[in-house]
Design a protein around this motif. Structure first.
Motif, mmCIF file in Angstrom:
data_model
loop_
_atom_site.group_PDB
_atom_site.id
_atom_site.type_symbol
_atom_site.label_atom_id
_atom_site.label_comp_id
_atom_site.label_asym_id
_atom_site.label_seq_id
_atom_site.Cartn_x
_atom_site.Cartn_y
_atom_site.Cartn_z
ATOM 1 N N UNK A 11 -1.835 -48.365 -32.455
ATOM 2 C CA UNK A 11 -2.299 -48.348 -31.063
ATOM 3 C C UNK A 11 -2.060 -46.983 -30.415
ATOM 4 N N UNK A 12 -1.472 -46.068 -31.172
ATOM 5 C CA UNK A 12 -1.150 -44.755 -30.615
ATOM 6 C C UNK A 12 0.001 -44.796 -29.626
ATOM 7 N N UNK A 13 0.904 -45.762 -29.764
ATOM 8 C CA UNK A 13 1.991 -45.883 -28.790
ATOM 9 C C UNK A 13 2.900 -44.664 -28.839
ATOM 10 N N UNK A 14 3.240 -44.101 -27.683
ATOM 11 C CA UNK A 14 4.201 -43.012 -27.624
ATOM 12 C C UNK A 14 5.623 -43.562 -27.534
ATOM 13 N N UNK A 15 6.596 -42.686 -27.666
ATOM 14 C CA UNK A 15 7.978 -43.046 -27.377
ATOM 15 C C UNK A 15 8.089 -43.393 -25.887
ATOM 16 N N UNK A 16 8.841 -44.428 -25.563
ATOM 17 C CA UNK A 16 9.097 -44.764 -24.158
ATOM 18 C C UNK A 16 10.310 -43.942 -23.720
ATOM 19 N N UNK A 17 10.070 -42.954 -22.909
ATOM 20 C CA UNK A 17 11.102 -41.991 -22.544
ATOM 21 C C UNK A 17 11.889 -42.445 -21.325
ATOM 22 N N UNK A 18 11.209 -43.047 -20.356
ATOM 23 C CA UNK A 18 11.853 -43.339 -19.070
ATOM 24 C C UNK A 18 12.388 -44.768 -19.028
ATOM 25 N N UNK A 19 13.252 -45.073 -19.982
ATOM 26 C CA UNK A 19 13.973 -46.351 -19.937
ATOM 27 C C UNK A 19 15.220 -46.180 -19.071
ATOM 28 N N UNK A 20 15.470 -47.070 -18.124
ATOM 29 C CA UNK A 20 16.691 -46.947 -17.323
ATOM 30 C C UNK A 20 17.929 -47.155 -18.185
ATOM 31 N N UNK A 21 18.991 -46.459 -17.841
ATOM 32 C CA UNK A 21 20.214 -46.553 -18.623
ATOM 33 C C UNK A 21 20.722 -47.966 -18.764
ATOM 34 N N UNK A 22 20.578 -48.768 -17.718
ATOM 35 C CA UNK A 22 21.101 -50.141 -17.771
ATOM 36 C C UNK A 22 20.303 -51.035 -18.703
ATOM 37 N N UNK A 23 19.097 -50.585 -19.087
ATOM 38 C CA UNK A 23 18.276 -51.385 -19.993
ATOM 39 C C UNK A 23 18.527 -51.039 -21.454
ATOM 40 N N UNK A 24 19.098 -49.879 -21.713
ATOM 41 C CA UNK A 24 19.265 -49.437 -23.098
ATOM 42 C C UNK A 24 20.278 -50.306 -23.835
ATOM 43 N N UNK A 25 20.025 -50.502 -25.152
ATOM 44 C CA UNK A 25 20.868 -51.386 -25.945
ATOM 45 C C UNK A 25 21.325 -50.789 -27.264
ATOM 46 N N UNK A 26 20.840 -49.601 -27.616
ATOM 47 C CA UNK A 26 21.225 -48.987 -28.881
ATOM 48 C C UNK A 26 22.714 -48.631 -28.855
ATOM 49 N N UNK A 27 23.475 -48.985 -29.911
ATOM 50 C CA UNK A 27 24.893 -48.602 -29.946
ATOM 51 C C UNK A 27 25.115 -47.099 -29.787
ATOM 52 N N UNK A 28 24.164 -46.280 -30.233
ATOM 53 C CA UNK A 28 24.309 -44.837 -30.099
ATOM 54 C C UNK A 28 24.469 -44.426 -28.642
ATOM 55 N N UNK A 29 23.716 -45.059 -27.751
ATOM 56 C CA UNK A 29 23.773 -44.750 -26.317
ATOM 57 C C UNK A 29 25.180 -44.986 -25.776
ATOM 58 N N UNK A 30 25.789 -46.083 -26.185
ATOM 59 C CA UNK A 30 27.110 -46.443 -25.658
ATOM 60 C C UNK A 30 28.225 -45.640 -26.321
ATOM 61 N N UNK A 31 28.132 -45.436 -27.645
ATOM 62 C CA UNK A 31 29.212 -44.761 -28.359
ATOM 63 C C UNK A 31 29.250 -43.260 -28.073
ATOM 64 N N UNK A 32 28.149 -42.707 -27.535
ATOM 65 C CA UNK A 32 28.140 -41.290 -27.156
ATOM 66 C C UNK A 32 28.179 -41.119 -25.637
ATOM 67 N N UNK A 33 28.470 -42.201 -24.917
ATOM 68 C CA UNK A 33 28.521 -42.156 -23.442
ATOM 69 C C UNK A 33 27.258 -41.563 -22.851
ATOM 70 N N UNK A 34 26.107 -41.929 -23.441
ATOM 71 C CA UNK A 34 24.833 -41.487 -22.915
ATOM 72 C C UNK A 34 24.418 -40.093 -23.323
ATOM 73 N N UNK A 35 25.212 -39.422 -24.171
ATOM 74 C CA UNK A 35 24.847 -38.078 -24.625
ATOM 75 C C UNK A 35 23.608 -38.127 -25.518
#
Length: 561
Positions: A406-430
């Motif tokens: 479908x040509x989907x792009x990366x969704x860039x503007x996800x709010x921080x409170x919606x993110x669920x990847x362990x990487x986001x939490x273990x790097x404190x959002x870095x």
């Protein structure tokens, strides 16, 4: 659900004759179950949702489906933390739902590849719970990598290894008597303890797991972290290059990646799969520095495929792409294996965005609103369509990640409170992590959640642009990315490109990829200047072509007039 009139039960898009080794030429579609289709309405995709859309996949023209993990899991890492390898997580359905999916897929000539996670389990797995309750040195702890700590009181971890998700790779346990105790290794999240593959009991357990799913009819396994099961003796200290990809694909001699002992494991599995009819296949997720190193995973008595991450990570540059194609078509056939080709998956930035990034973006880091080098969405989609048209013309097997058609792009503007990847939490959002490529895909422009879920729920928020990219909108547009993929896959099958031979064509300039595969000529213009095309009939074009001139960032398939 009824079978398409043009499909007979047991018919297949790839050759299904005994010994034909369908996986050598197959187009395999990756489904990330929680983001594909939600039949239950809880906002998370499920197996019945996959079954409901099999006709869409048949129409697209794929040969097989790879299902990311659907086994029982606490979902700390979206199912890659398995607590029971021989059951379906209630989030995704039931074992009868899986059996229904297998039956319906096979009736449409579509094979099913299941994800297998042998490097680590969930900390909720019965084995790990038994290990926590047992004493140091016990048989229960010997199934995982437990070690005494350093320091006067064992207060320091056994070595300096870091987790792929950020932070230390060791966690100290509290012993049953309440005292601080040993440490356990987790190359990923703390909830994902690594198995100890020097233990024969681990080997036997995974033979049981393989047989469980093979007996249910799966056609193969994609093996998660296939290069990480065996660790170097003595667990020596190691500090990775901070700029390298998180899965180790940029560095050699890593004590927890690519150790020689992994090959004996896959030789054993190869023999087990050979006991079953139907050319069952193993595909390695092995992030290694070179194509030649990756090819070691697919020697004749080991695995059947390995993801070509060198190709995925190659920049949009004609010379670089030609080099990696040459290397791939040399190294993999040299050991009797097909090359695979892939541009996107659930762990990397979607190529409709990645190919237009203007800053470095190591694998696993993701992109967000504050990331440097933000992609131009128009340029990204144009390059993605051109890149897909190159990939699908190459001999070997190709992987498609759900939504790329479908040509989907990366969704860039996800709010921080919606993110669920362990990487986001273990790097404190870095690091933003991988949520941006995992957003549920759109089916119907005007339906709740764009047709992903009947209730409008979605475990990650979908952007407004999904409306214009929905499958029903694209199905009615002959110029859409979906229509392009359908055309390419139909022509790939008709001209047997997967089983073909590549011949480079010279004379088009340094910024052009030009090759012949069978009776199909492929020309891709990666430069800034337009390119004159030979006189030929047009099979497909990633962008409109007029007057015999190939514009920039465009690929065409031609055949003799």
């Amino acid at each position: 659900m009824t079978l398409p009139e043009t499909v007979l039960p047991g018919d297949s898009l790839a050759d299904s004759r005994p010994g034909a080794q369908w996986w050598r030429t197959a187009v395999i579609y990756q489904i990330y179950p929680r983001s594909f289709a939600d039949a239950s309405g809880d906002g998370v995709g499920d197996l019945p949702g996959v079954t409901e859309h099999l006709d869409d996949l048949r129409t697209l023209g794929v040969d097989a489906i790879w299902l990311s993990p659907f086994q029982r899991s606490p979902q700390k890492d979206a199912g890659y933390d398995v607590s029971d390898y021989c059951d379906v997580d209630p989030l995704f359905g039931t074992l009868p739902d899986f059996d229904d999916l297998i039956e319906a897929a096979h009736a449409r000539g579509i094979r099913i590849i299941a994800d297998l996670v042998p490097n680590h389990s969930s900390d909720q797995h019965v084995w790990f719970q038994q290990a926590l309750a047992a004493a140091p040195g016990s048989p229960e702890r010997a199934r995982y990598i437990f070690r005494d700590g350093k320091g006067a009181d064992g207060e320091l971890p056994p070595n300096n290894w870091d987790s792929v998700f950020g932070g230390p790779a060791w966690t100290r346990v509290v012993e049953p008597d309440g005292t601080p105790g040993q440490w356990y290794l987790h190359l990923f999240d703390t909830s994902q303890p690594d198995f100890d593959w020097s233990n024969p009991e681990v080997h036997e357990e995974f033979r049981r797991i393989l047989r469980f799913w093979l007996d249910r009819g799966v056609d193969g396994f994609r093996v998660d972290v296939a290069h990480g099961l065996v660790k170097a003796e003595g667990l020596p200290d190691y500090s990775p290059d901070p700029e390298s990809g998180s899965m180790g694909g940029d560095e050699a001699n890593v004590p927890y990646w690519g150790q020689e002992g992994v090959h004996e494991i896959y030789r054993d599995w190869n023999k087990l799969l050979a006991e079953y009819d139907g050319d069952r296949a193993l595909c390695a997720e092995a992030w290694l520095p070179t194509v030649d190193m990756t090819a070691l995973w697919v020697r004749p008595d080991e695995m059947h495929q390995a993801f070509n991450f060198a190709y995925l990570e190659t920049e949009w540059d004609a010379a670089a792409l030609r080099d990696v194609v040459d290397e791939s078509l040399r190294a993999y056939p040299a050991v009797g294996a097909p090359s695979t080709w892939v541009l996107s998956n659930h762990d990397v930035v979607r190529h409709a965005s990645r190919l237009a990034l203007t800053a470095e973006n190591p694998q696993g880091h993701g992109i967000g609103p504050d990331s440097p080098g933000q992609p131009d969405p128009v340029l990204g989609l144009r390059r993605a369509r051109a890149a897909s048209a190159v990939m699908l013309a190459l001999p070997g097997s190709a992987y498609i990640y759900q939504g790329e058609e479908l040509g989907l792009p990366e969704v860039i503007h996800l709010p921080g409170e919606a993110r669920q990847d362990p990487t986001w939490f273990r790097t404190d959002g870095e690091r933003y992590g991988r949520d941006g490529c995992r957003v549920p895909i759109p089916w119907h422009a005007t339906a709740p959640a764009y047709g992903f879920s009947p209730t409008g729920q979605s475990w990650l928020p979908q952007p407004e642009e999904w409306e214009s990219l929905a499958r029903d909108v694209q199905a009615a547009d002959p110029a859409s990315t979906l229509s392009l993929y359908r055309t390419l896959l139909a022509a790939r099958r008709e001209h047997r490109l997967g089983a073909g031979t590549l011949e480079w064509l010279d004379g088009y300039g340094d910024d052009v990829l030009a090759f012949r595969n069978g009776d199909v000529t492929v020309i891709a213009n990666l430069g800034e200047a337009p390119v004159e095309l030979p006189t030929a009939d047009l099979i497909a074009a990633s962008e409109p072509v007029t007057g015999g001139i190939l514009p920039t960032d465009t690929t065409v398939w031609l055949r003799p007039a």
